[in-house]
Design a protein around this motif. Structure first.
Motif, short mmCIF file in Angstrom:
data_model
loop_
_atom_site.label_atom_id
_atom_site.label_comp_id
_atom_site.label_asym_id
_atom_site.label_seq_id
_atom_site.Cartn_x
_atom_site.Cartn_y
_atom_site.Cartn_z
N VAL A 61 0.84 -1.20 0.00
CA VAL A 61 0.00 0.00 0.00
C VAL A 61 0.88 1.25 0.00
N GLU A 62 1.92 1.25 0.82
CA GLU A 62 2.81 2.41 0.87
C GLU A 62 3.40 2.72 -0.49
N ASN A 63 3.57 1.68 -1.30
CA ASN A 63 4.19 1.89 -2.59
C ASN A 63 3.20 1.84 -3.74
N GLY A 64 1.93 1.88 -3.39
CA GLY A 64 0.91 2.00 -4.42
C GLY A 64 0.81 0.81 -5.37
N ILE A 88 -3.88 -4.18 -4.34
CA ILE A 88 -3.81 -4.47 -2.90
C ILE A 88 -4.38 -3.24 -2.19
N ASP A 89 -5.62 -3.37 -1.71
CA ASP A 89 -6.30 -2.21 -1.14
C ASP A 89 -6.13 -2.13 0.37
N GLY A 90 -6.20 -3.27 1.04
CA GLY A 90 -6.04 -3.26 2.50
C GLY A 90 -7.10 -2.44 3.21
N ASP A 91 -8.35 -2.60 2.81
CA ASP A 91 -9.43 -1.76 3.33
C ASP A 91 -9.57 -1.80 4.85
N CYS A 92 -9.28 -2.94 5.47
CA CYS A 92 -9.48 -3.02 6.92
C CYS A 92 -8.23 -2.60 7.69
N GLY A 93 -7.20 -2.20 6.97
CA GLY A 93 -5.98 -1.74 7.64
C GLY A 93 -5.10 -2.88 8.13
N VAL A 117 -6.25 -6.09 9.53
CA VAL A 117 -6.68 -6.92 10.65
C VAL A 117 -7.44 -8.17 10.20
N HIS A 162 -6.15 5.51 8.03
CA HIS A 162 -7.22 4.62 8.47
C HIS A 162 -7.74 5.09 9.82
N THR A 177 -1.73 4.65 10.10
CA THR A 177 -1.70 3.79 8.93
C THR A 177 -2.26 4.58 7.75
N LYS A 199 -3.20 5.57 1.58
CA LYS A 199 -2.35 5.42 0.39
C LYS A 199 -1.08 6.19 0.67
N SER A 200 0.00 5.84 -0.02
CA SER A 200 1.24 6.56 0.20
C SER A 200 1.23 7.85 -0.60
N ALA A 249 1.70 7.21 -4.16
CA ALA A 249 0.55 6.71 -4.92
C ALA A 249 -0.30 7.86 -5.46
N LYS A 308 1.61 9.26 -8.40
CA LYS A 308 1.56 8.33 -9.53
C LYS A 308 0.23 8.44 -10.28
N VAL A 367 -16.39 1.55 7.15
CA VAL A 367 -15.39 1.58 6.09
C VAL A 367 -15.95 0.92 4.83
N VAL A 424 -16.01 2.75 1.21
CA VAL A 424 -15.24 2.24 0.07
C VAL A 424 -16.16 1.84 -1.08
N TRP A 452 -16.41 -4.50 11.68
CA TRP A 452 -15.69 -5.29 12.68
C TRP A 452 -15.34 -4.44 13.88
N LYS A 503 -12.35 -10.69 18.68
CA LYS A 503 -12.59 -10.13 17.35
C LYS A 503 -14.06 -10.33 16.99
#
Ligand code: FAD
Ligand code: FES
Lengths: 102, 415
Positions: free
Chosen positions: A28-31, A35-40, A42, B48, B66, B69-70, B73, B76, B303, B307, B331, B338
């Motif tokens: 994600v850091e590198n776009g 890879i979305d990682g919506d839940c951060g 977990v 996040h 967190t 996006k970077s 990104a 880009k 979220v 999204v 969640w 959890k």
């Protein structure tokens, strides 16, 4: 330090270096697209699905029980599927190749 | 007619959080060639929110935010981020927005993703309380962490026993605080889950040494400079050197309302996230939208909704009609538990509890008649996943089989 190669849906290959954290965060850091990682990270969304190259599977290891169950919500699941937020970066996985699932 | 693919067109996005950021990236994916300019009053690189009350808070200083996006990104994808910049007004007739410094920006398409802000209840003394914070932004968490560093945070009172209040309680407990949760209703999580789940979380917090007190309506807060005395309607008092307010949110819709956009419990949007102005879309927490699956309008704080609506709006802006028909999911993490939820339980007339053989592993299945409405799964990803599948396929469930944990979940649909 570990070098990790991502192959995205458009066939683009990107190799990144990471030292700690999860593979999903690095992507994600590198776009890395797909890879979305919506839940951060977990293990709740299954939007960080990758296919591990067959020869790297042993080093990366298999999905945990929860992860394997969550993978059932993803499309195109194979025996090489992992949720990349559950793969920790370490020297042990230096050089692995991951294909972003879609 | 506007051509969405023209490179000189501008899509402006107000609010760069889960909804706005995902919309910007989805616009590029859908082929938007024009400019994308996104504004947020928050100066931080968009991050996040869920970890704020969970891992980020309990990690103290060790963990960074967190990012969604970077920075790379955004570059880009040629998405212009104007952070620390609030928008003051929308002029739909002139098709422009007004920045807080008075500058204006023209748009062809506008996306409102302004989310929500925490409610600060009108309790006498609340403005003068010492170390009292809500928890919605990185700045709020930083204030809480600063307060702890300055020696506060030994006696914590949390006003409100919803998810954010309870997650915050668990996180501050991990940092060693004495924590009390004051809930006005007769049970915690009253608005969102069945009584069994409230009882479970009540017990979980009690076991972890968090004091959960229900039926506690806070009527005043008095500060002596270092400490506060929190007084409830029943006459009870609690001392606190740090107070967290988690009593719900208010949607940020005032600016849209002034611009003539229809509001109804949120910004009213159709199935493609469009408002009553054809060039203005709204997404995320700030919207009141139609959910096809449940066949009614809903306002969601999640979220998933941010999204998914972001993607729908992006497609619609690029001229592709896509309807919103996602099944909501959510969640929450508290201590080592959890919780995963799928669907909307509102209107249920029966809850079935399915207990698995492992400790603290169970699920609640909400029905109306024979129709499954939603599933809450505790340490039970399997129930969450199968619940999602059954909801999607709308297969009828055999309730007797569901109750029997020796029957595999796979086998609970009626044959
Ligand atoms: C502590 C916490 C824990 C949470 N945990 C979970 C969880 O576990 N799971 C889950 O699904 N959801 C969770 N949520 C909810 C989730 O974070 C929200 O649903 C989500 O952030 C909504 O995204 P949004 O973009 O619609 O709105 P927001 O995140 O509210 O963002 C709106 C943005 O708009 C900006 N803005 C508003 N007005 C203006 C203006 N006039 N000009 C410029 N900018 C403006 C704001 O600064 C803000 O950044 C949690 C929320 C919090 C606060
Ligand atoms: S980031 Fe959500 S499951 Fe991996």
């Amino acid at each position: 330090m570990a070098k990790i190669t991502f192959i995205t849906n458009d066939g683009e290959k990107t190799t990144l270096e990471g030292t700690s954290g999860s593979v999903m965060s690095l992507a994600v850091e590198n776009g890395i697209s797909g890879i979305d990682g919506d839940c951060g990270g977990v293990c709740s969304c299954a939007t960080c699905h990758v296919h591990v190259a067959e020869e790297d599977m042993e080093r990366v290891g298999e999905a945990s029980e929860i992860e394997a169950v969550m993978l059932e919500l993803a499309d195109d699941v194979t025996e090489f599927s992992r949720l990349s937020c559950q793969i920790e970066i370490s020297e042990g996985i230096d050089g692995i190749v991951l294909t972003v699932a879609e | 007619m506007d051509d969405p693919m023209k490179s000189q067109e501008v899509c402006a996005i107000i609010g760069a959080s889960h909804a706005g950021v995902n919309c910007a990236f989805a616009l590029r994916k859908e082929g938007w060639k024009g400019k994308i300019i996104m504004y947020d009053g928050d100066p931080e690189l968009p991050y996040h929110r869920p970890p704020l009350s969970k891992a980020y808070l309990s990690a103290g200083d060790i963990m960074g935010l967190t990012p969604l996006k970077s920075e790379a990104a955004y570059l880009k994808e040629d998405i212009v981020l104007r952070l620390g910049t609030r928008i003051n007004a929308i002029h739909p007739k002139r098709k422009e927005i007004i920045l807080e410094n008075g500058d204006s920006q023209a748009y062809h398409k506008l996306v409102i993703a302004t989310g929500a802000r925490p409610i600060i209840p009108r309790i006498p003394g609340i403005e003068t309380a010492t170390h009292l914070y809500p928890l919605r932004t990185a700045a709020h968490v930083n204030c809480i962490q600063e307060a702890i560093k300055s020696g506060a945070g030994k006696e914590v009172v949390i006003i409100g026993g919803g998810y954010i209040g309870l997650e915050t309680a668990a996180s501050l407990k991990k940092l060693g605080a004495n924590v009390k949760v004051l809930e006005r209703e007769e049970r915690i999580l009253a608005r969102v889950t069945a009584p069994v789940m409230s009882d479970f979380f009540h017990q979980l917090h009690t076991e972890n040494d968090v004091e959960v007190l229900t039926g506690k309506n806070v009527v005043s807060i008095e500060s002596n400079g270092n400490q506060n005395t929190v007084t409830c309607e029943d006459g009870s008092h609690y001392i606190a050197d740090l107070i967290i307010v988690g009593v719900g949110i208010k949607v940020n819709v005032e600016m849209a309302e002034k611009a003539g956009i229809k509001i109804k419990n949120g910004i009213l949007v159709d199935n493609s996230a469009r408002t009553n102005d054809k060039d203005i879309y709204a997404i995320g927490d700030c919207t009141y939208h139609f959910n096809t699956y449940y066949d009614r309008f809903v306002r969601l704080e999640s979220v998933q909704n941010a999204v998914d609506q972001a993607k729908i709006a992006a497609a619609a802006i690029c001229g592709k009609e896509a309807g919103y028909n996602a099944i909501p999911w959510f969640w929450s993490d508290q201590f080592d538990v959890k919780l995963q939820m799928v669907g909307l339980s509102e209107g249920y007339d029966e809850v079935i509890i399915r207990k698995e053989n492992t400790d603290n592993c169970f699920s609640l299945w909400y029905f109306i008649g024979d129709d499954l409405l939603s599933v809450d799964a505790v340490n039970n990803a399997k129930a969450y996943v199968w619940g999602t599948k059954f909801l999607k396929s709308r297969v009828p469930i055999d309730k007797e089989k569901l109750k029997d944990s020796t029957v595999d979940l796979k086998a609970i649909p009626k044959v």
